[in-house]
Design an enzyme around this catalytic site. Structure first.
Site, PDB file in Angstrom:
ATOM      1  N   ASP A 186       0.833  -1.201   0.000  1.00 38.95           N
ATOM      2  CA  ASP A 186       0.000   0.000   0.000  1.00 38.95           C
ATOM      3  C   ASP A 186       0.871   1.256   0.000  1.00 38.95           C
ATOM      4  OD1 ASP A 186       0.822   0.518   2.613  1.00 38.95           O
ATOM      5  OD2 ASP A 186      -1.080  -0.030   3.539  1.00 38.95           O
ATOM      6  N   HIS A 227       1.545 -11.885  15.036  1.00 37.85           N
ATOM      7  CA  HIS A 227       2.314 -10.827  15.672  1.00 37.85           C
ATOM      8  C   HIS A 227       2.424 -11.024  17.182  1.00 37.85           C
ATOM      9  CE1 HIS A 227       2.058  -9.098  11.757  1.00 37.85           C
ATOM     10  NE2 HIS A 227       2.534  -7.931  12.110  1.00 37.85           N
ATOM     11  N   LYS A 231       6.060 -11.318   3.856  1.00 37.47           N
ATOM     12  CA  LYS A 231       5.132 -10.379   4.488  1.00 37.47           C
ATOM     13  C   LYS A 231       4.006  -9.951   3.542  1.00 37.47           C
ATOM     14  CE  LYS A 231       6.078  -7.252   7.830  1.00 37.47           C
ATOM     15  NZ  LYS A 231       5.335  -6.160   7.262  1.00 37.47           N
ATOM     16  N   HIS A 241      -4.294  -2.144   7.508  1.00 35.85           N
ATOM     17  CA  HIS A 241      -4.312  -0.710   7.211  1.00 35.85           C
ATOM     18  C   HIS A 241      -5.627  -0.302   6.550  1.00 35.85           C
ATOM     19  CE1 HIS A 241       0.393  -0.645   6.977  1.00 35.85           C
ATOM     20  NE2 HIS A 241      -0.073  -0.957   8.180  1.00 35.85           N
ATOM     21  N   THR A 271       1.686   3.342   2.218  1.00 35.80           N
ATOM     22  CA  THR A 271       2.572   3.639   3.350  1.00 35.80           C
ATOM     23  C   THR A 271       3.963   3.063   3.144  1.00 35.80           C
ATOM     24  OG1 THR A 271       1.937   1.667   4.620  1.00 35.80           O
ATOM     25  CG2 THR A 271       0.613   3.665   4.945  1.00 35.80           C
ATOM     26  N   ARG A 272       4.123   2.175   2.173  1.00 35.02           N
ATOM     27  CA  ARG A 272       5.424   1.579   1.898  1.00 35.02           C
ATOM     28  C   ARG A 272       5.751   1.786   0.422  1.00 35.02           C
ATOM     29  NH1 ARG A 272       2.923  -1.621   5.587  1.00 35.02           N
ATOM     30  NH2 ARG A 272       4.131  -2.271   7.411  1.00 35.02           N
ATOM     31  N   LYS A 292       9.210   3.294  13.313  1.00 38.08           N
ATOM     32  CA  LYS A 292      10.379   2.561  12.837  1.00 38.08           C
ATOM     33  C   LYS A 292      11.646   3.395  13.026  1.00 38.08           C
ATOM     34  CE  LYS A 292       7.573   0.313   9.298  1.00 38.08           C
ATOM     35  NZ  LYS A 292       7.274   0.236   7.859  1.00 38.08           N
ATOM     36  N   HIS A 336      12.671  -4.338   9.639  1.00 34.44           N
ATOM     37  CA  HIS A 336      11.401  -4.326  10.365  1.00 34.44           C
ATOM     38  C   HIS A 336      11.713  -4.573  11.823  1.00 34.44           C
ATOM     39  CE1 HIS A 336       7.469  -5.557  11.900  1.00 34.44           C
ATOM     40  NE2 HIS A 336       6.954  -4.928  10.858  1.00 34.44           N
ATOM     41  N   GLN A 376       4.044   4.240  11.253  1.00 34.36           N
ATOM     42  CA  GLN A 376       5.175   4.173  10.330  1.00 34.36           C
ATOM     43  C   GLN A 376       6.405   4.893  10.899  1.00 34.36           C
ATOM     44  OE1 GLN A 376       5.259   2.266   7.586  1.00 34.36           O
ATOM     45  NE2 GLN A 376       3.221   1.609   8.200  1.00 34.36           N
TER      46      GLN A 376
END
Length: 420
Positions: A64, A192, A176, A101, A66-67, A297, A166, A294
């Protein structure tokens, strides 16, 4: 020195005698054009693509908004290769691996698909729609794996994305794309949850950490789930800090991913001789600072260069807020013991990230420059600031006069690692 913030930047000035170093990947500019890099990677899959047959339905899984992955570059080249093998465009579909998301806007779909927008159907994964999900098996640790029905009903499945660090799965990319990318909410949560050690109050599994795959229980669950889907191949990029494609890895989903992870670790881990009193970290601008989840990280990676009790100044615009509606609710727990107990009894991925953020907010003194409401920043245990200058003025009051500092301009991509 200019540090990115959303689509803009702040200028930082530090006394040279205080600066231990600027932590950034030791890489040069990409030698080849992005299209050349992608084409060369896909050449390694020529034999596999040659087994595709006209009439087969192909699902291409991608990330998506966001990456950022370079999808607008590699998807058209991939589609061209599939078309050459006889696959009709109407038999191809791009599935956006949202995980948990939010859905993407039409404009975001356009950015992801590039020139393919309007030609190839693009759909968002929905982790909460039982009609779109299918149970496919159970992992060795008892995780029920339920994924998007499209990947199970397709004749061919191709995973695409980008490789990076990650903070508890070791690396992104590869497996992933399936878990959490196109998995059900329950499967995402269960996998998770493996980040926690067995037993109340025992905290996080030390192997579920940045840059580590060996023995990592979260990675292990993802690998098992991906093996159930049996993707035909993957195509993963590695991006430079300025978001240019510098390498690509394609081939069998496990081997190509591991090769890409080794490549990434060699170039994006930064050796430390000592830790500092102050770390000034930029996530790297949009979309790496699109929301708190986000941005965490860069906070996690940057904290590796900071002395306990030290000060972090974090530049993270967070124009999209927190990244999930339930994230901020977790900060009603201020005691880490009570937080962990609740996380174990009512696990959420957002809660895990919130727990990790609060751990650092209590271990260090974090000054956050963002667009978030100041009172909400304080609730998360951090100090709000409207600008870098304000943040540095606040930091000066907390630091010793002979403080030492690191600056990390691309905090979302580089991992400081202490030399043993």
């Amino acid at each position: 020195m200019d540090l990115h913030y959303g689509d803009t930047s702040f200028t930082l000035t530090l006394p040279p005698e205080r600066l231990l170093g600027v932590i950034r990947p030791e890489i040069g500019a990409p030698v080849d054009r992005p299209e050349t890099i992608i084409a060369a990677a896909l050449d390694r899959c020529a034999e596999t693509i040659g087994t595709f047959r006209p009439g087969e339905r192909v699902i291409i899984v991608t990330s998506d908004i966001t990456r950022y992955t370079g999808s607008e570059v590699y998807l058209p080249i991939l589609v061209e290769r599939l078309a050459a093998a006889g696959i009709r465009e109407r038999d191809m579909e791009i599935l956006v691996a949202l995980g948990i998301h939010r859905k993407q806007t039409e404009h975001e779909h356009q950015k992801i698909a590039g020139p393919l927008h309007g030609r190839i159907r693009i759909v968002d994964h929905d982790c909460d729609d039982p009609g779109e999900l299918a149970f496919i098996g159970r992992t060795a640790n008892g995780i029920d794996v339920t994924v998007n029905r499209r990947v199970m009903e397709a004749d061919r499945v191709i995973l695409t994305g980008t490789i990076g660090f990650h903070y508890f799965a070791g690396f992104g990319g590869g497996r992933k794309s399936i878990l959490p990318g196109v998995a059900s909410r329950a499967t995402c949560m269960a996998s998770h949850f493996a980040v926690l050690n067995p037993g109340e109050g025992t905290g996080k599994n030390p192997l579920a950490t940045t840059g580590n795959l060996e023995g990592n229980p979260v990675h292990g669950a993802m690998v098992e789930a991906c093996a159930m889907v049996k993707p035909d191949f993957i195509l993963n990029t590695v991006l430079s800090p300025d978001k240019r494609i510098m390498a690509a890895f394609a081939g069998p989903w496990r081997e190509a991913h591991e090769e890409g992870c080794r490549y990434y670790a060699e170039r994006f881990a930064w050796p430390l001789r000592e830790k500092a009193d102050l770390v000034v970290v930029s996530c790297g601008g949009f979309p790496k600072d699109i929301n708190v989840i986000q941005s965490h990280k860069a906070m996690e990676y940057g904290s590796q260069a900071l002395k306990e009790g030290g000060v972090m100044v974090l530049l993270a615009q967070c124009r999209d807020g927190y990244g999930n509606a339930t994230f901020f609710d977790w900060f009603r727990f201020r005691d880490l013991g009570a937080f962990e107990a609740r996380l174990r009894s009512h696990y959420e991925i957002n809660g895990q990230t919130a727990y990790s953020l609060l751990q650092k907010a209590q271990k260090f003194r974090v000054i956050l420059v963002s667009d978030l409401p100041p009172e909400e920043i304080r609730t998360m245990g951090m100090v709000p600031a409207k600008s870098l200058d304000e943040a540095m003025a606040t930091a000066a009051e907390l630091l010793p006069t002979d403080y030492t500092a690191y600056v990390i301009p691309e905090g979302g991509t580089v991992l400081p690692v202490m030399n043993n």
